[in-house]
Write a protein that holds these residues in place. Structure first.
Motif, short mmCIF file in Angstrom:
data_model
loop_
_atom_site.label_atom_id
_atom_site.label_comp_id
_atom_site.label_asym_id
_atom_site.label_seq_id
_atom_site.Cartn_x
_atom_site.Cartn_y
_atom_site.Cartn_z
N LYS A 34 1.04 -1.32 -0.02
CA LYS A 34 0.01 -0.05 0.15
C LYS A 34 0.96 1.24 0.06
CE LYS A 34 -2.94 2.59 3.10
NZ LYS A 34 -2.30 3.56 3.24
N GLU A 35 1.94 1.25 0.88
CA GLU A 35 2.68 2.30 1.10
C GLU A 35 3.65 2.47 -0.36
OE1 GLU A 35 2.28 4.81 2.78
OE2 GLU A 35 0.89 3.84 4.11
N PHE A 36 4.11 1.42 -0.62
CA PHE A 36 5.06 1.67 -1.82
C PHE A 36 4.38 1.83 -3.19
CE2 PHE A 36 6.76 -0.83 -5.72
CZ PHE A 36 7.77 -0.14 -5.70
N LYS A 37 3.00 1.45 -3.35
CA LYS A 37 2.36 1.87 -4.55
C LYS A 37 1.56 3.18 -4.22
CE LYS A 37 2.28 -1.81 -7.22
NZ LYS A 37 2.79 -1.80 -8.37
N ASN A 38 1.66 3.74 -3.11
CA ASN A 38 0.87 5.10 -2.64
C ASN A 38 -0.48 4.99 -2.76
OD1 ASN A 38 1.19 7.82 -1.66
ND2 ASN A 38 1.25 8.73 -3.53
N TRP A 39 -1.18 3.79 -2.59
CA TRP A 39 -2.61 3.65 -2.46
C TRP A 39 -3.23 4.52 -1.40
CZ3 TRP A 39 -2.16 -2.16 -3.20
CH2 TRP A 39 -2.11 -2.46 -4.68
N THR A 40 -4.57 4.64 -1.58
CA THR A 40 -5.36 5.05 -0.60
C THR A 40 -5.81 3.78 0.07
OG1 THR A 40 -7.39 5.05 -1.98
CG2 THR A 40 -6.06 7.33 -2.07
N LYS A 41 -6.40 3.91 1.24
CA LYS A 41 -7.09 2.97 1.78
C LYS A 41 -8.03 2.11 1.13
CE LYS A 41 -6.19 4.81 6.57
NZ LYS A 41 -6.66 5.32 7.71
N ASP A 42 -8.82 2.75 0.29
CA ASP A 42 -9.87 2.26 -0.35
C ASP A 42 -9.26 1.47 -1.66
OD1 ASP A 42 -12.07 3.10 0.95
OD2 ASP A 42 -12.28 5.04 -0.17
N GLU A 43 -8.21 2.00 -2.15
CA GLU A 43 -7.33 1.09 -3.24
C GLU A 43 -6.87 0.04 -2.63
OE1 GLU A 43 -6.19 4.91 -6.15
OE2 GLU A 43 -5.01 4.60 -4.56
N ALA A 44 -6.26 -0.03 -1.58
CA ALA A 44 -5.55 -1.29 -0.89
C ALA A 44 -6.71 -2.34 -0.60
CB ALA A 44 -4.98 -0.63 0.47
N LEU A 45 -7.88 -1.77 0.11
CA LEU A 45 -8.91 -2.79 0.27
C LEU A 45 -9.36 -3.75 -1.21
CD1 LEU A 45 -11.14 -0.88 2.61
CD2 LEU A 45 -9.57 -2.91 3.21
N GLU A 46 -9.66 -2.68 -2.17
CA GLU A 46 -10.11 -3.28 -3.53
C GLU A 46 -9.06 -4.18 -4.11
OE1 GLU A 46 -11.12 -1.64 -7.88
OE2 GLU A 46 -11.00 -0.21 -6.33
N SER A 47 -7.97 -3.75 -4.07
CA SER A 47 -6.76 -4.82 -4.48
C SER A 47 -6.72 -5.89 -3.72
CB SER A 47 -5.42 -4.03 -4.61
OG SER A 47 -5.41 -2.95 -5.28
N TYR A 48 -6.93 -5.89 -2.37
CA TYR A 48 -6.70 -7.05 -1.72
C TYR A 48 -7.83 -8.18 -1.91
CZ TYR A 48 -6.12 -10.12 2.39
OH TYR A 48 -5.97 -11.19 3.46
#
Length: 503
Positions: A34-48
Motif C-alpha cells: 500500500k505504501e510502496f504503491k502510494n495507494w489510498t486505503k480504499d485502493e488497498a482494500l479493493e486490490s486485496y
C-alpha cells in the motif's frame, strides 16, 4: 513474506475468543505494498479483494478476499504503535544484501525533505487557525461558554478557515497590526479558559497554548511577537509533530545511506532514519552509523556533502572504522601558494612539531592538554633568513618566531589540501548518485508528499516506502531473477510429485 513480524502482531489477538483474524503474513505484506504503491486505503482494500497480482504476491488463494476498512485501520494503527515498519525495512534490507551479495564497503549519505498531508501556514494564519479549531470544539461541546466570550472576538473567527482575515489589506502595516491582534486574541483565550479544566485539557486548547508561547512573549501583560522562533515550532495544528527547515519548508525528512560500490549490479538503501525537518544533518551521522552497525552493514567509506563532514563527525566515523569523505565545511581562506600547518612535520600522538617545511627543528614545542593548543617556538636565527618566510604561517613575536595550532586545525588543513587533488574529486563524484535515488523515491513511491500526517503515520509510511524501493531495485537484479526462477521450479516439482502420488 517470511520476514513479516507476525509474532508481534499475533500477540494482540486471542487464540480462542473473538472473530478469527486475517492471515497475518498477507496483511503485513498488504501494508507494505500500500505504501510502496502510494495507494489510498480504499485502493488497498479493493486490490486485496480483487487484484490477482496482489493475491499472487501475498500467497493467497485466487478467490475474492474481503477485508473491512476498520480491520485495515486497526492493523495500520498496530504497526504504527509498535514501529514495525522500521523493523521490517531493516530485516528486508539485510536479507536482500545477503541474497544478492551486495557489497556494502562503499556508501553515500544524504537527506531528503518530506511534506506530510497538511497545509502550509504563515505565522498569522497559523495562530488564527489554532483559535478557530478551538472555538469549533467549544461550540460543539458547550455553546454557553462560547457565547460568554466577547462578541467582537467571536465575530473575528466566524468565517471559515479559508476565509479568515480575508478582508485585511495586504500592506505590511496592516499585516503587522493583524498579527498583533491575533496574538492578543490567543492570550485572551488562554486566560479565559485557564481555570476551566474541561476545556483547558483539550488538544485544541493545548495547541493554542503551545503556538502562543512559541510565537509570542509576554512582559507585564504586554504581548510582543518574536522576531525569530527557530524551526522547532508547530507548523499546523493538524500535525503537531512537523517542524520547519529554513531552506526546504515545514514537514519531515529522512536520512538515507545507500551502497555505491561500482561492482554491485544494483544499489540498495542500507539505512533510513526518519526525522522532523528541524534536525540538522551534521547531528545525524552518529545515529546513522549506529543504525548501520546494529544491522551489520557498516561501510569502510561513506561519502557525504559538507553538511555531514565537520571534523567532529570525521573523528566520530573514524572511531567506528569508517572513513567519512567530503569537503570541509566553511570557506577556505588559504591558497596554494602559502604553507599551512599540514606542511609541518607533526607527531600525531603528542601534537608536537618535529620540524618545519624547511626541515628546521623548533626551539620548543609544548602541547597543552587542557586547551588543546600546541605552542611552537622557532629559533630566530633560522626563521629570519628562511627562503619560505613569506609563505610560512609562523608569526614574528618580540624576540622569536611562534606558531600556535590545534589538532583540529591540523586535520582540517590536511583535508583542504586533499580536496584540491584529482584523487579526491574522483572519490567524491560518486555522491551525486544518491540525488537520483531521492528523486526516484519521490516519483515512484510518493515519498515527497505523503497521504498522512503526524509522526507515527509519517514514519510508518517512510519506512515502508523505502522497503518497497529496495524490493523494486532487487527485482531488477539478474541474480534475484535466478533465485525466483529456481524457487518456482522447486515449487512446481513438489506440486507435480504430490499430484502424481495422489492420482
Amino acid at each position: 513474506l517470511e520476514l513479516k513480524p507476525v509474532d508481534v502482531v499475533s500477540g494482540h489477538f486471542d487464540a480462542a475468543i473473538g472473530r478469527p483474524t486475517k492471515e497475518l503474513y498477507s496483511i503485513a505484506g498488504l501494508l507494505l505494498i500500500k505504501e510502496f504503491k502510494n495507494w489510498t486505503k480504499d485502493e488497498a482494500l479493493e486490490s486485496y479483494s480483487l487484484n490477482m497480482a496482489i493475491h499472487y504476491a501475498l500467497n493467497l488463494e485466487p478467490v475474492t478476499h474481503d477485508i473491512s476498512m476498520r480491520t485495515l485501520e486497526r492493523y495500520i494503527n498496530l504497526f504504527e504503535e509498535k514501529d514495525l515498519a522500521k523493523a521490517m525495512m531493516d530485516e528486508i534490507t539485510v536479507k536482500l544484501v545477503e541474497l544478492l551479495g551486495v557489497k556494502i564497503d562503499k556508501q553515500r549519505l544524504d537527506s531528503t525533505h518530506i511534506f506530510s498531508d497538511m497545509a502550509s501556514f504563515g505565522r498569522t494564519r497559523l495562530m488564527g487557525v489554532a483559535i478557530k479549531r478551538f472555538l469549533t470544539q467549544l461550540i460543539r461541546h458547550n455553546k454557553d461558554d462560547y457565547n460568554s466570550l466577547e462578541e467582537s472576538f467571536r465575530n473575528r473567527y466566524t468565517p471559515g478557515v479559508n476565509q479568515l482575515f480575508a478582508d485585511t489589506k495586504k500592506d505590511s502595516e496592516s499585516r503587522r497590526l493583524l498579527r498583533q491582534q491575533v496574538a492578543e486574541d490567543m492570550y485572551y483565550l488562554l486566560r479565559f479558559f485557564s481555570d476551566k479544566p474541561k476545556h483547558a485539557n483539550r488538544d485544541s486548547y493545548k495547541a493554542v497554548q503551545r503556538i502562543f508561547y512559541e510565537q509570542c512573549e509576554v512582559h507585564e501583560n504586554k504581548i510582543t511577537i518574536k522576531k525569530k522562533t527557530g524551526g522547532n515550532v508547530m507548523q499546523n495544528p493538524s500535525d503537531a509533530d512537523a517542524t520547519y527547515d529554513g531552506h526546504k519548508g515545514s514537514g519531515y525528512q529522512v536520512q538515507l545511506s545507500e551502497t555505491c560500490n561500482a561492482d554491485n549490479d544494483i544499489q540498495l538503501i542500507t539505512s533510513a532514519i526518519a526525522q522532523t525537518a528541524v534536525e540538522v544533518d551534521a547531528n545525524s551521522v552518529k545515529e546513522v552509523l549506529e543504525d548501520l552497525k546494529a544491522n551489520e552493514l557498516t561501510p569502510d567509506e561513506m561519502v557525504a556533502d559538507t553538511g555531514y563532514t565537520g571534523d567532529d563527525n570525521v573523528q566520530l566515523a573514524e572511531e567506528q572504522g569508517v572513513e567519512l569523505i567530503g569537503p570541509v565545511p566553511g570557506c577556505s581562506t588559504e591558497d596554494n601558494e602559502h604553507l599551512n600547518i599540514d606542511d609541518f612535520n607533526i607527531d600525531d600522538k603528542t601534537e608536537k612539531v618535529i620540524c618545519c617545511p624547511a626541515g628546521h627543528k623548533p626551539q620548543s614545542s609544548e602541547h597543552n592538554t587542557d586547551t588543546g593548543k600546541t605552542k611552537t617556538v622557532m629559533p630566530e636565527s633560522t626563521c629570519g633568513k628562511c627562503d619560505f618566510r613569506k609563505q610560512c604561517p609562523v608569526k614574528k613575536t618580540r624576540d622569536s618566531y611562534q606558531l600556535d595550532h590545534t589538532a583540529k586545525a591540523r586535520r582540517i588543513a590536511g583535508r583542504r589540501k586533499e580536496e584540491a587533488t584529482e584523487v579526491f574529486r574522483e572519490r567524491y563524484k560518486i555522491r551525486d548518485g544518491i540525488e537520483g535515488t531521492n528523486s526516484g523515491l519521490k516519483r515512484r513511491t510518493g515519498l515527497g508528499r505523503l497521504r498522512v500526517r503526524g509522526r507515527p503515520a509519517v514514519f510508518h509510511a517512510i519506512y515502508f516506502k523505502i522497503a518497497g524501493w529496495n524490493i523494486l531495485r532487487a527485482s531488477a537484479c539478474a541474480k534475484m531473477r535466478q533465485i525466483v526462477y529456481a524457487r518456482a521450479n522447486m515449487a512446481a516439482f513438489w506440486f507435480n510429485f504430490v499430484f502424481l502420488r495422489t492420482a
